[in-house]
Motif scaffolding. Structure first.
Motif, PDB file in Angstrom:
ATOM      1  N   ARG A   1     -10.071  -2.729   4.709  1.00  0.00           N
ATOM      2  CA  ARG A   1      -9.040  -2.011   5.464  1.00  0.00           C
ATOM      3  C   ARG A   1      -9.469  -1.946   6.930  1.00  0.00           C
ATOM      4  O   ARG A   1     -10.636  -1.740   7.229  1.00  0.00           O
TER       5      ARG A   1
ATOM      6  N   TRP B   1      -1.046   5.306   8.337  1.00  0.00           N
ATOM      7  CA  TRP B   1      -2.011   4.343   7.800  1.00  0.00           C
ATOM      8  C   TRP B   1      -2.936   5.041   6.798  1.00  0.00           C
ATOM      9  O   TRP B   1      -3.204   4.508   5.715  1.00  0.00           O
TER      10      TRP B   1
ATOM     11  N   GLN C   1      -1.903   5.665   3.105  1.00  0.00           N
ATOM     12  CA  GLN C   1      -1.918   4.584   2.113  1.00  0.00           C
ATOM     13  C   GLN C   1      -2.906   4.877   0.992  1.00  0.00           C
ATOM     14  O   GLN C   1      -2.913   4.200  -0.029  1.00  0.00           O
ATOM     15  N   THR C   2      -3.735   5.889   1.170  1.00  0.00           N
ATOM     16  CA  THR C   2      -4.651   6.328   0.119  1.00  0.00           C
ATOM     17  C   THR C   2      -3.805   6.956  -0.989  1.00  0.00           C
ATOM     18  O   THR C   2      -3.078   7.914  -0.727  1.00  0.00           O
TER      19      THR C   2
END
Length: 184
Positions: free
Chosen positions: A112, A164, A167-168
């Motif tokens: 990532r 961003w 996204q976990t």
């Protein structure tokens, strides 16, 4: 997040960034504590203006986050703080929390690339992203925007970073973005 101004006499507590304090300078320090609504697993990450994402909690990138309702940097009882030394511009401190265990940060980050880069930032600017909206925290004021206006500049960068991080899987994210300027 507590802000401490660096002075010749020592650190001067300025209060909570975005509530009591709005204009940290290069070399000032912060201490961070998140209060989770229930025990969970979390990272605290400092996103610096030099483009580095620096893990603050847990203390080691190979450590699995422990179950806690109050992740913090530095650890409780410590007199240490995070020095704002890596440049002027937009900084962000993010909390990524989940009810289920998170992997060690190094494993979570593998493959990532953080959505973060150098961003100019006007002095006295503080933004809060709560997973839904970005609010400008302005002393004695609230954010006002017209209908359908797009955020630009630092506010857009804070929102983009928050999205961003989201996204976990099953994570809750909070991001405090703030401008750091040079000393006169």
């Amino acid at each position: 997040m507590w802000h401490y101004a660096s002075t010749p006499e020592g650190d001067d507590p300025r209060g909570v960034l975005g509530r009591d304090s709005f204009a940290p300078l290069i070399g000032d320090r912060v201490q961070v504590q998140a209060n989770l609504s229930r025990p969970g697993y979390a990272y605290i990450i400092a996103f610096r203006p030099d483009g580095v994402a620096d893990l603050c909690f847990p203390n080691d990138e190979d450590t699995v986050p422990p179950l806690t309702d109050a992740p913090r940097y530095p650890p409780a009882g410590s007199t240490r703080a995070y020095g704002l030394r890596e440049g002027t511009g937009l900084w962000a401190i993010a909390v990524v929390a989940a009810a289920e265990p998170l992997p060690a940060y190094r494993q979570w980050l593998a493959g990532r690339t953080p959505n973060w880069k150098r961003q100019a930032c006007p002095p006295g600017s503080v933004w809060w992203y709560d997973g839904a909206d970005v609010d400008a925290l302005i002393k004695g004021s609230r954010t006002k925007r017209g209908k359908d206006e797009e955020l630009t500049g630092p506010a857009a960068a804070v929102r983009s970073l928050g999205r961003w991080l989201e996204q976990t899987p099953d994570a809750t994210v909070g991001v405090l973005g703030f401008g750091v300027r040079t000393r006169n």
